[in-house]
Design an enzyme around this catalytic site. Structure first.
Site, short mmCIF file in Angstrom:
data_model
loop_
_atom_site.label_atom_id
_atom_site.label_comp_id
_atom_site.label_asym_id
_atom_site.label_seq_id
_atom_site.Cartn_x
_atom_site.Cartn_y
_atom_site.Cartn_z
N ASP A 214 0.83 -1.21 0.00
CA ASP A 214 0.00 0.00 0.00
C ASP A 214 0.86 1.26 0.00
O ASP A 214 2.00 1.26 0.49
CB ASP A 214 -0.92 -0.03 1.24
CG ASP A 214 -2.10 0.92 1.10
OD1 ASP A 214 -2.44 1.30 -0.04
OD2 ASP A 214 -2.68 1.28 2.14
N ASN B 127 -11.17 -2.62 -5.02
CA ASN B 127 -10.46 -1.70 -5.91
C ASN B 127 -11.17 -1.53 -7.26
O ASN B 127 -10.89 -0.59 -8.00
CB ASN B 127 -9.01 -2.16 -6.15
CG ASN B 127 -8.10 -1.97 -4.96
OD1 ASN B 127 -7.15 -2.73 -4.76
ND2 ASN B 127 -8.36 -0.96 -4.14
#
Ligand code: IPE
Ligand code: IPE
Ligand code: MG
Length: 257
Positions: free
Chosen positions: A19, A67
């Site tokens: 991330d 996502n």
């Protein structure tokens, strides 16, 4: 550095939530896709280092079910990167087998084809298995496993000689495990999340039951070999008790030495 690590206690399976690509790019006044591109370089470096250290499974959270809710431009850029970064040469050079977990049928056709091709070409490689989680979420995976088990139970219940108890007994931890996308590998020993967030974001909820968790603030594009060593060193300094007491674990360790 690597020299400080205990080579005999390197985690067998490392899972990573990669991330921070977007924030890394934004801080540089660049589009988010620039951060994803930089993240691919980190994947290469960390993969080689894991092979060098003797890690057997590296599971990379690359694109989550959630996502899909990102802007279409960003999704396209990510899909493009998956396509362009799957170079056989890198897997062959490192003797790495490539695998995918996730709902790959949702991915663009050419990405699916490339993934299958790469899995096929690298299937005999044996130093390490690199698993990319694409269009993956744990709740999707567990739901899918439940459906598959139910279908098996219904198929068997067509045969009257099987009792309800026998059918219910098909719900075991082993059977659930066997129907997960990750059935072919052991659970992660160590989970690393870069980018500063302290959450799991729907990643391997079942499999992480007894994994050691490691969070760092470093954005994924900046995460390097030294950061990986720090995570492994932290892992090596912990006692995994699996519900037992400190003393029990120490005694067992002495018995096996
Ligand atoms: C992780 O980086 C990569 C993906 C989720 C595809 P992000 O894109 O989430 O980066 P941040 O968290 O916005 O910085
Ligand atoms: C998790 O990162 C998913 C991947 C790294 C692929 P996100 O950036 O999507 O997670 P949240 O939304 O901050 O929880
Ligand atoms: Mg993020």
């Amino acid at each position: 550095m690597a020299e400080e690590l205990d080579k005999t206690r390197v985690p067998q399976h490392i899972a990573i939530i990669m991330d921070g690509n977007g924030r890394w790019a934004t801080e540089r006044n660049k589009p988010r896709s620039y951060g994803h591109q930089a993240g691919v370089d980190t994947v290469r470096r960390i993969t080689s280092e894991c092979v060098r250290l003797g890690v057997k499974y590296l599971t990379l959270y690359t694109f989550s079910t959630e996502n899909w809710n990102r802007p279409v431009d960003e999704i396209s850029a990510l899909m493009g990167l998956v396509l362009s970064s799957l170079e056989d040469e890198i897997f062959m050079k490192n003797n790495v087998r490539f695998q995918v977990i996730g709902d790959i049928q949702r991915l663009p056709r050419e990405v699916q084809d490339k993934l299958r091709e790469t899995m096929k070409h690298t299937s005999r490689n044996s130093a390490m298995t690199m698993v990319v989680a694409l269009s993956y979420s744990s709740r999707w995976e567990i739901t899918k496993a439940c459906k598959a088990i139910t279908k098996e139970i219904l198929a068997k219940s067509g045969n009257k000689s099987i009792s309800k108890d026998e059918l219910a007994n098909l719900i075991t931890e082993e059977n659930i495990n066997g129907h997960l996308e990750t059935a072919f590998m052991p659970d992660p020993d160590l989970l690393i999340r870069t980018g500063g967030e302290l959450r799991i974001s729907n990643y391997m909820l079942w499999q992480l039951a007894y994994s050691e968790l490691y969070f760092c603030n470093t954005y994924w594009p900046d995460f390097d070999e030294n950061d990986l060593h720090k995570a492994i060193s932290s892992f090596q300094n912990r006692q995994r008790r699996f519900g037992r007491t400190e003393k029990q674990v120490e005694n067992e360790k002495q018995d096996t030495e």
